[in-house]
Design a protein around this motif. Structure first.
Motif, mmCIF file in Angstrom:
data_model
loop_
_atom_site.group_PDB
_atom_site.id
_atom_site.type_symbol
_atom_site.label_atom_id
_atom_site.label_comp_id
_atom_site.label_asym_id
_atom_site.label_seq_id
_atom_site.Cartn_x
_atom_site.Cartn_y
_atom_site.Cartn_z
ATOM 1 N N SER A 54 -11.589 -15.762 -0.748
ATOM 2 C CA SER A 54 -12.567 -15.108 -1.623
ATOM 3 C C SER A 54 -13.228 -13.941 -0.893
ATOM 4 C CB SER A 54 -13.606 -16.120 -2.113
ATOM 5 O OG SER A 54 -14.221 -16.729 -1.016
ATOM 6 N N GLY A 55 -13.448 -14.080 0.428
ATOM 7 C CA GLY A 55 -14.016 -12.973 1.215
ATOM 8 C C GLY A 55 -13.098 -11.775 1.214
ATOM 9 N N ALA A 56 -11.819 -12.038 1.373
ATOM 10 C CA ALA A 56 -10.847 -10.939 1.387
ATOM 11 C C ALA A 56 -10.823 -10.221 0.045
ATOM 12 C CB ALA A 56 -9.459 -11.485 1.726
ATOM 13 N N ILE A 57 -10.883 -11.012 -1.026
ATOM 14 C CA ILE A 57 -10.871 -10.415 -2.369
ATOM 15 C C ILE A 57 -12.110 -9.542 -2.569
ATOM 16 C CG2 ILE A 57 -11.052 -10.939 -4.848
ATOM 17 C CD1 ILE A 57 -9.314 -13.444 -4.197
ATOM 18 N N ALA A 58 -13.271 -10.078 -2.163
ATOM 19 C CA ALA A 58 -14.517 -9.323 -2.312
ATOM 20 C C ALA A 58 -14.452 -8.029 -1.513
ATOM 21 C CB ALA A 58 -15.692 -10.175 -1.853
ATOM 22 N N ALA A 59 -13.937 -8.105 -0.284
ATOM 23 C CA ALA A 59 -13.842 -6.906 0.558
ATOM 24 C C ALA A 59 -12.926 -5.871 -0.093
ATOM 25 C CB ALA A 59 -13.318 -7.287 1.935
ATOM 26 N N ALA A 60 -11.829 -6.340 -0.685
ATOM 27 C CA ALA A 60 -10.893 -5.423 -1.335
ATOM 28 C C ALA A 60 -11.547 -4.722 -2.522
ATOM 29 C CB ALA A 60 -9.654 -6.195 -1.786
ATOM 30 N N VAL A 61 -12.329 -5.486 -3.283
ATOM 31 C CA VAL A 61 -13.001 -4.909 -4.462
ATOM 32 C C VAL A 61 -14.014 -3.848 -4.031
ATOM 33 C CG1 VAL A 61 -14.601 -5.422 -6.340
ATOM 34 C CG2 VAL A 61 -12.633 -6.905 -5.943
ATOM 35 N N VAL A 62 -14.814 -4.205 -3.009
ATOM 36 C CA VAL A 62 -15.823 -3.238 -2.527
ATOM 37 C C VAL A 62 -15.139 -1.980 -2.014
ATOM 38 C CG1 VAL A 62 -17.547 -2.858 -0.720
ATOM 39 C CG2 VAL A 62 -17.558 -4.987 -2.024
ATOM 40 N N GLY A 63 -14.062 -2.162 -1.258
ATOM 41 C CA GLY A 63 -13.310 -1.015 -0.726
ATOM 42 C C GLY A 63 -12.795 -0.130 -1.833
ATOM 43 N N TYR A 68 -13.075 4.875 -4.911
ATOM 44 C CA TYR A 68 -13.119 5.493 -6.228
ATOM 45 C C TYR A 68 -14.301 6.442 -6.364
ATOM 46 C CZ TYR A 68 -13.550 5.889 -11.285
ATOM 47 O OH TYR A 68 -13.660 6.368 -12.555
ATOM 48 N N ARG A 69 -15.440 6.008 -5.773
ATOM 49 C CA ARG A 69 -16.669 6.790 -5.956
ATOM 50 C C ARG A 69 -16.809 7.939 -4.967
ATOM 51 N NH1 ARG A 69 -21.910 3.376 -7.019
ATOM 52 N NH2 ARG A 69 -22.578 5.513 -7.318
ATOM 53 N N GLN A 70 -16.048 7.913 -3.915
ATOM 54 C CA GLN A 70 -16.167 8.956 -2.886
ATOM 55 C C GLN A 70 -15.688 10.298 -3.447
ATOM 56 O OE1 GLN A 70 -13.926 8.016 0.552
ATOM 57 N NE2 GLN A 70 -15.045 9.414 1.859
ATOM 58 N N PRO A 71 -16.494 11.424 -3.287
ATOM 59 C CA PRO A 71 -16.036 12.721 -3.795
ATOM 60 C C PRO A 71 -14.810 13.189 -3.010
ATOM 61 C CG PRO A 71 -18.062 12.959 -2.541
ATOM 62 C CD PRO A 71 -17.792 11.507 -2.656
ATOM 63 N N THR A 72 -13.864 13.694 -3.718
ATOM 64 C CA THR A 72 -12.649 14.122 -3.024
ATOM 65 C C THR A 72 -12.929 15.440 -2.300
ATOM 66 O OG1 THR A 72 -12.030 15.108 -5.099
ATOM 67 C CG2 THR A 72 -10.960 13.035 -4.550
ATOM 68 N N SER A 73 -12.513 15.537 -1.103
ATOM 69 C CA SER A 73 -12.774 16.757 -0.326
ATOM 70 C C SER A 73 -11.705 17.807 -0.671
ATOM 71 C CB SER A 73 -12.727 16.426 1.163
ATOM 72 O OG SER A 73 -11.480 15.882 1.486
ATOM 73 N N ILE A 74 -12.175 19.062 -0.823
ATOM 74 C CA ILE A 74 -11.257 20.146 -1.199
ATOM 75 C C ILE A 74 -11.182 21.139 -0.047
ATOM 76 C CG2 ILE A 74 -10.833 22.001 -2.876
ATOM 77 C CD1 ILE A 74 -12.530 20.322 -4.846
ATOM 78 N N ASP A 75 -10.030 21.570 0.164
ATOM 79 C CA ASP A 75 -9.829 22.553 1.230
ATOM 80 C C ASP A 75 -10.632 23.823 0.894
ATOM 81 O OD1 ASP A 75 -7.709 24.901 2.316
ATOM 82 O OD2 ASP A 75 -8.094 23.179 3.636
ATOM 83 N N PRO A 76 -11.341 24.437 1.852
ATOM 84 C CA PRO A 76 -12.160 25.637 1.556
ATOM 85 C C PRO A 76 -11.355 26.779 0.935
ATOM 86 C CG PRO A 76 -12.607 24.797 3.764
ATOM 87 C CD PRO A 76 -11.501 23.966 3.221
ATOM 88 N N ALA A 77 -10.128 26.940 1.373
ATOM 89 C CA ALA A 77 -9.295 28.024 0.818
ATOM 90 C C ALA A 77 -9.022 27.774 -0.661
ATOM 91 C CB ALA A 77 -7.990 28.096 1.602
ATOM 92 N N ASP A 78 -8.694 26.497 -0.955
ATOM 93 C CA ASP A 78 -8.450 26.125 -2.348
ATOM 94 C C ASP A 78 -9.709 26.334 -3.179
ATOM 95 O OD1 ASP A 78 -5.902 25.459 -1.712
ATOM 96 O OD2 ASP A 78 -6.289 23.292 -1.545
ATOM 97 N N SER A 79 -10.816 25.956 -2.547
ATOM 98 C CA SER A 79 -12.093 26.070 -3.254
ATOM 99 C C SER A 79 -12.370 27.518 -3.643
ATOM 100 C CB SER A 79 -13.203 25.527 -2.353
ATOM 101 O OG SER A 79 -14.439 25.669 -2.982
#
Lengths: 117, 210
Positions: A54-63, A68-79
């Motif tokens: 159950s700990g492993a499952i919880a860790a996987a869900v949190v991860g 999912y929520r982390q903003p994707t980083s864009i290369d400055p040139a692309d930006s």
């Protein structure tokens, strides 16, 4: 007071005196059972394994949520390229609007008048 | 000092006297390990401790199975009970008594046997024509009564038979029966009442008046 009388000594005494007794066990029964026991591992539910799972499952869900929520980083040139594209497409849109340029609009109206006459 | 005499008296039955010992004291006698200690040793892998538990309880398990109608292949069923107990010992919650837990296993084995017997050509049917075990030179009246009790038990439903056997023949308390069968004590009382009534009727039909 109980609804059911608890004692029935006559019947109980009669049953005890007259119930048949089980036959004696086979002489080797104990040895047989001990041989089976020798060959049989004990069964454990091992609850800590459930905790680990159950700990492993919880860790996987949190991860997954964090990723999912982390903003994707864009290369400055692309930006910069994207920004330029947006600016360009925006101004193009504005410039193509008849109202955006008064002289173009008056020419447009003149053309419409000449065709309708 | 008094305790020492009690233990001495118990260990020397040939001395010609006996002093009643409380059942609670059984586990504290120097030569009798408590169930709890034996169980812990079993869980640690000590099979000889399990042999002690077997020797301590096999008579009661055997009697219960037999009276519940599992007379044929009785040795096999006793073996099944103790094997299930061995496998399940690590999961035994020591909050309840070992005997209660073991009786529950025995009851489950008897139920399983009954169900499998009901499905096919049964061992139980063979039992119904099997004569009760006879004592040495029994008188005819006793033989008749023995047969009447046997038939009376056969006539009861399995639920009623279970309660009657456990309470009236094996002297298991109503509270413990409730634990074994996982039913309220009130249900035990009710079933016992109806089981006795049914048994009386069955005996009456066979000409036994109490």
């Amino acid at each position: 007071m109980s609804q059911f009388p608890e004692e029935d000594p006559d019947l109980v005494d009669f049953l005890k005196r007259n119930c048949s007794t089980p036959p004696p066990p086979a002489p080797d029964l104990e040895a047989r059972i001990m041989r089976s026991v020798q060959a049989t591992p004990q069964r454990t539910t091992r609850p800590y394994r459930w905790w680990a799972a159950s700990g492993a499952i919880a860790a996987a869900v949190v991860g997954a949520i964090l990723v999912y929520r982390q903003p994707t980083s864009i290369d400055p040139a692309d930006s910069a390229q994207i920004e330029a594209f947006l600016e360009n497409s925006w101004s193009t849109t504005l410039n193509s609007t008849p109202v955006a340029n008064a002289s173009d609009y008056s020419e447009y109206l003149a053309l419409v008048d000449s065709t309708t006459e | 000092m008094g305790k020492a005499i009690e233990v001495l008296a118990e260990s020397m039955p040939w001395a010609g006297f006996s002093i009643p010992v409380k059942s609670d004291d059984l586990s504290q006698r120097p030569f009798e390990q408590s169930d709890q200690r034996l169980i812990q040793a079993c869980i640690a892998g000590d099979r000889q401790s399990f042999r002690r538990l077997y020797q301590r309880y096999q008579h009661r398990v055997r009697a219960l199975l037999y009276q519940l109608g599992a007379a044929s292949a009785l040795d096999d069923l006793v073996q099944e009970v103790f094997l299930r107990a061995w496998k399940g010992l690590p999961n035994f919650r020591q909050s309840s008594q070992f005997s209660t837990w073991l009786y529950r296993i025995a009851w489950n084995v008897a139920s399983d046997q009954r169900q499998s017997a009901a499905r096919g050509r049964s061992r139980l049917e063979a039992l119904s024509v099997q004569a009760p075990v006879q004592q040495d030179a029994p008188d005819l009246m006793h033989l008749h009564y023995q047969d009447a009790v046997h038939r009376g038990l056969e006539a009861l439903s399995f639920d009623h038979r279970t309660i009657l056997v456990m309470h009236d023949l094996e002297d298991i308390s109503q509270k413990e029966i409730a634990e074994i069968l996982d039913i309220p004590v009130g249900t035990v009382k009710s079933r016992l009442f109806h089981a006795r009534a049914a048994m009386r009727q069955a005996l009456d039909r066979q000409g036994v008046q109490l």
